[in-house]
Write an enzyme that holds these catalytic residues in place. Structure first.
Site, PDB file in Angstrom:
ATOM      1  CG  ASP A  12     -12.503  17.776  -9.353  1.00  0.00           C
ATOM      2  OD1 ASP A  12     -11.748  17.256  -8.285  1.00  0.00           O
ATOM      3  OD2 ASP A  12     -12.001  18.382 -10.340  1.00  0.00           O
ATOM      4  CG  HIS A  14     -16.940  19.645 -12.293  1.00  0.00           C
ATOM      5  ND1 HIS A  14     -16.785  20.890 -12.596  1.00  0.00           N
ATOM      6  CD2 HIS A  14     -15.959  18.697 -12.342  1.00  0.00           C
ATOM      7  CE1 HIS A  14     -15.299  20.903 -12.966  1.00  0.00           C
ATOM      8  NE2 HIS A  14     -14.747  19.622 -12.858  1.00  0.00           N
ATOM      9  CG  ASP A  41     -12.506  22.092 -10.647  1.00  0.00           C
ATOM     10  OD1 ASP A  41     -12.122  22.989 -10.466  1.00  0.00           O
ATOM     11  OD2 ASP A  41     -11.953  21.353 -11.727  1.00  0.00           O
ATOM     12  CG  ASN A  68      -9.244  23.761 -12.958  1.00  0.00           C
ATOM     13  OD1 ASN A  68      -9.523  22.756 -12.322  1.00  0.00           O
ATOM     14  ND2 ASN A  68      -9.662  23.713 -14.169  1.00  0.00           N
ATOM     15  CG  HIS A  69     -13.871  24.292 -13.476  1.00  0.00           C
ATOM     16  ND1 HIS A  69     -14.660  24.465 -14.458  1.00  0.00           N
ATOM     17  CD2 HIS A  69     -13.303  23.404 -13.959  1.00  0.00           C
ATOM     18  CE1 HIS A  69     -14.273  23.713 -15.442  1.00  0.00           C
ATOM     19  NE2 HIS A  69     -13.342  23.055 -14.900  1.00  0.00           N
TER      20      HIS A  69
END
Length: 288
Positions: A12, A14, A41, A68-69
């Site tokens: 991830d 981010h 993500d 999920n983001h």
């Protein structure tokens, strides 16, 4: 199959493009031959969310799963409540974008798969997911959902009688397997496990059938290193935390590299030569 170059998988990100760029430089990534696959993500909680989605949309060597983001971004297009949920979970950057820009990003996310099968030159097959394959599901179930996703992701059942919606939710949000894996690694006296707890851990750590290895992100180990149990490898290492790291993994060599921010705020590579993947823990060996 990438016959000419190397494949790398990153956990991830981010929104931390600087750390990703540092890792790619460390492995001498060659865009003309190598490929990069993100486990989802890419966005939220970091400064470069928009840039990273634009890279996926424009660079032929940069691929990504849906995390999920990204799903939160998609859902934000449908109602105000979903938009507020996304903004509270790192999506504040989206508030600065025009509606047309957000819709274009949502279309980009629509094209991201939930999973990917990565064949290697040595014959192994690697399964890539964002979160986890649920207990009891086979890799063939994941592949079937991935094929059906553009058509009707929530309409079909699975070959084992399971629910496609539940499978999709596990691929994006699940944490049961890594929770069991962390518990297994922390055991000081495996022989003291009750039969019930041993059965629960054993079920949660069953290898996913039909695939040689699963590489996942979404949930990170507290020691900020990859975590392995059975045929599962988790490589999210909490990049957005104050002591977090970003992990890049080469499946063929089973080798990983990590970067973090130094005290001066600049990207810092931890070991230029990288490290071998951790050995997988197996419950039957510990309680024998």
């Amino acid at each position: 199959m990438n016959r000419d170059g190397r494949d790398f998988v990153v956990g991830d990100v981010h929104g931390h493009a600087a750390l990703l760029d540092g890792l790619l430089a460390a492995v001498h990534f060659e865009p003309s031959r190598d490929r990069l696959i993100a486990l989802g993500d890419l966005i939220d909680r970091g400064p470069d969310s928009l840039e990273l989605l634009q890279r996926v949309a424009t660079l032929p060597w940069f691929h990504s799963l849906r995390g999920n983001h990204e799903a939160l971004l998609q859902d934000s297009m449908h109602d105000v409540t979903s938009a507020l949920l996304w903004h509270r979970n790192g999506g504040q950057w989206g508030q600065a974008l025009a509606d047309a820009e957000l819709r274009a990003l949502a279309r980009c996310v629509d094209g991201l798969p939930l999973a990917m099968t990565l064949p290697l030159r040595d014959g192994r097959r690697i399964g890539l997911v964002h979160a986890e394959v649920p207990i009891g599901a086979a890799w063939s179930d994941v592949e079937a959902l991935n094929r059906d996703l553009p058509r009707a992701p929530r309409a079909a059942g699975l070959s084992n009688g399971g629910d496609a919606e539940a499978l999709q939710d596990s691929l994006l949000w699940g944490r049961r397997r890594i929770s069991a894996c962390e518990r297994l690694h922390r055991l000081l006296a495996p022989q003291a496990l009750t039969d019930t707890l041993q059965a629960r851990l054993s079920r949660a750590l069953q290898p996913v059938p039909g695939i040689d290895q699963i590489i996942a992100g979404h949930s990170y180990a507290h020691d900020r290193r990859p975590l392995a149990c059975g045929n599962l490898l988790f490589i999210d290492t909490g990049v957005f935390e104050h002591d977090g790291r970003l992990t890049l993994f080469e499946p063929l060599r089973q080798h990983y590299w990590q970067a973090r921010y130094g005290f001066d705020g600049r990207p810092q590579l931890l070991r230029h030569e990288g490290e071998p993947a951790p050995p997988a823990a197996w419950l039957p060996q510990l309680v024998a």
